[in-house]
Design an enzyme around this catalytic site. Structure first.
Site, mmCIF file in Angstrom:
data_model
loop_
_atom_site.group_PDB
_atom_site.id
_atom_site.type_symbol
_atom_site.label_atom_id
_atom_site.label_comp_id
_atom_site.label_asym_id
_atom_site.label_seq_id
_atom_site.Cartn_x
_atom_site.Cartn_y
_atom_site.Cartn_z
ATOM 1 N N SER A 62 -9.769 1.946 2.633
ATOM 2 C CA SER A 62 -8.894 2.724 1.788
ATOM 3 C C SER A 62 -7.829 1.910 1.071
ATOM 4 C CB SER A 62 -8.205 3.800 2.630
ATOM 5 O OG SER A 62 -7.340 3.205 3.583
ATOM 6 N N SER A 80 -9.940 -0.379 6.889
ATOM 7 C CA SER A 80 -9.354 -0.292 5.547
ATOM 8 C C SER A 80 -8.639 -1.519 5.027
ATOM 9 C CB SER A 80 -8.394 0.891 5.471
ATOM 10 O OG SER A 80 -9.141 2.065 5.324
ATOM 11 N N LYS A 120 0.845 -1.195 0.000
ATOM 12 C CA LYS A 120 0.000 0.000 0.000
ATOM 13 C C LYS A 120 0.881 1.246 0.000
ATOM 14 C CE LYS A 120 -3.866 2.134 2.524
ATOM 15 N NZ LYS A 120 -4.734 2.076 3.718
HETATM 16 N N1 GLN Z 1 -13.168 4.320 5.950
HETATM 17 C C1 GLN Z 1 -12.645 4.768 7.202
HETATM 18 C C2 GLN Z 1 -12.211 6.201 7.069
HETATM 19 O O1 GLN Z 1 -12.429 6.769 6.084
HETATM 20 C C3 GLN Z 1 -11.495 3.895 7.627
HETATM 21 C C4 GLN Z 1 -10.289 4.162 6.841
HETATM 22 C C5 GLN Z 1 -9.103 3.362 7.294
HETATM 23 O O2 GLN Z 1 -9.248 2.344 7.977
HETATM 24 N N2 GLN Z 1 -7.936 3.858 6.955
HETATM 25 O O3 GLN Z 1 -11.652 6.773 7.965
#
Ligand code: GLN
Length: 479
Positions: free
Chosen positions: A148, A172, A73
């Protein structure tokens, strides 16, 4: 059968048996990365990957991960390899060091082929907040892969790499794994060093693996965990990560979280999760309902705490210390233009929310109160684990949604993590495994356990995975 159909463990075994070289494996996967139909990658370095494969092939003895390719990532720093966190703010940024977890994998013989797409600074649930391009779901190219870490999930589902790394702050890793029909795991907070992970919300961020099998996830995890002097929140695991072998669930008590099975969960998701729970019983486990009454406040709590932490963490991106600079007359104008133009709308929204929540006068009303609710959630989980060994729920209340469907409504996007966020607030380990299809799209089952119960989780997930026999090959994918 193509080399890309081998699991990572099978690739390691084929290398050890001399049936294939690392260069052959890397080339087969690089070809799939080059024709990136789902837009999973942001940066690829074929020369570096091939050079490393040749080096490993020439060693007298193969390292434990043999020379198997991996995707990383883009939130994880990789020395000399462009790392952007999906943001214009870091366009062209070449870190001077490699994240500890990535370094440990490289030392164990994993070969980084490229950096995967993500929502900007890991804020989002669909990868549509990437400043560069969206990523498509390998099961249906008109739908999102989740986020994400959507690039890392799509790359594994598309068999461009057998495994990858993501980061999980509120879901995410688990949510994109669920939407792409693969395995994703968020370990206990602190199990993996965050050194070199571009910070979003430091009290929640954790790195973890994506793979097509639970065993591969365990294999990757095993080489990353453990204390790192560069991250004072990292810890040694009480026991090494074992490769799971269990084939039944005798004696295992699984609690089904009432609050995460109700309103908002699609019927097709509930059915697939229900099927997996019947399978738990068929394998000798017991399934009992459990109530965690404070979990419905998890989302609101998270959306105070995570923005608060991000507003502080992202202060460093001002065009002077990091990132390109947008010039202007005064220093203040320069800061404002740089941050206003190079951060995307979601990142700016979070910074403003967080700054507001931390403002003196509001601090206790928002941040202080959210911290207290977080403590209640932690206590509820810990009380539940006095009665059951693991907790189960859907990973995501819905299957993959169409590209563009939620971009205009941030709140509907936030709801994608309603099942994963409570576990994150409690710092607990959790895994998502595919448990069936709904309307032809994958559904994920989330299993969560007490802190440092990784081996228990992996064992149960592995036994269940064997029984569920989910086919991870997306329709129409020709390897
Ligand atoms: N979707 C959640 C957010 O937007 C979690 C994102 C994540 O785990 N990095 O914060």
């Amino acid at each position: 059968m193509s080399l890309r159909d081998l699991t990572a463990a099978e690739q390691v075994a084929a290398l050890a048996a001399g049936k294939v070289t690392s260069l052959e494996l890397v080339d087969a996967h690089l070809a799939a990365v080059a024709s990136d139909e789902v837009g999973a990658f942001l940066a690829v370095d074929p020369d570096r990957a091939r050079a490393r494969a040749r080096e490993i092939d020439a060693l007298p003895e193969r390292p434990p991960l043999g020379g198997v390719p991996i995707g990383i990532k883009d939130a994880l720093s990789t020395r000399d390899l462009v790392t952007t966190a999906g943001s214009r703010m870091l366009e062209g940024f070449r870190p001077v060091y490699t994240a500890t977890c990535v370094q440990r994998l490289e030392d164990a013989g994993a070969i980084v082929v490229g950096k995967t797409n993500m929502d900007e600074f890991a804020m989002g649930s669909s990868t549509e907040n990437s400043a560069y391009h969206p990523t498509r779901n390998p099961w249906d190219h008109t739908r999102v892969p989740g986020g994400s870490s959507g690039g890392s999930a799509a790359a594994v589902a598309q068999r461009q790499v057998p495994w990858s790394l993501g980061s999980d702050t509120g879901g995410s890793i688990r949510q994109p794994a669920a939407l792409c029909g693969i395995v994703g795991m968020k370990p206990t907070y602190g199990a993996i060093s965050r050194y070199g992970l571009i910070a979003f919300a430091s009290s929640l961020d954790q790195v973890g693996p994506f793979a097509r099998t639970v065993r591969d996830a365990a294999l990757l995890l095993r080489h990353m965990v453990g204390r790192d002097p560069m991250d004072s929140t990292s810890l040694d695991m009480p026991e090494a990560i074992a490769l799971p072998v269990a084939s039944d669930l005798r004696g295992l008590r699984v609690g089904v979280v009432d609050e995460l099975m109700g309103e908002g969960v699609e019927p097709g998701v509930r059915d697939a999760v229900g099927y997996a729970l019947r399978m738990v019983e068929a394998l000798g486990g017991t399934v009992v309902p459990v109530s965690l009454p404070t979990t419905p406040l998890g989302l609101a709590t998270y959306y105070v705490l995570a923005p608060a932490e991000c507003s502080s963490n992202l202060a460093r991106f001002d065009g002077v210390r990091y990132g390109p600079v947008v010039d202007d007359d005064t220093l203040l104008d320069q800061y404002e233009r740089t941050r206003g133009e190079l951060f995307g709308p979601e990142v700016r929204r979070r910074i403003m929310l967080g700054t507001f929540a931390l403002a003196s006068g509001y601090y206790d009303q928002y941040y202080g109160r959210a911290q207290r609710v977080r403590t209640l959630i932690v206590r509820e989980f810990s009380a539940a684990f006095d009665q059951v060994d693991l907790l189960a729920s859907p990973t995501s209340p819905t299957v993959a949604f169409p590209l563009g469907a939620r971009t205009a409504d941030p709140y509907s996007m936030y709801l994608a993590d309603v099942c994963t966020i409570p576990v994150s607030l409690a710092g607990l380990p959790a895994i998502s495994i595919p448990c069936g299809l709904s309307g032809g799209l994958p559904v994920g089952l989330q299993l969560a356990g007490p802190a440092f119960s990784e081996n228990r989780l992996l064992g149960a997930a592995h036994a269940l995975e064997q029984a569920l026999a989910f086919d991870t090959l997306p329709p129409g994918l020709v390897t």
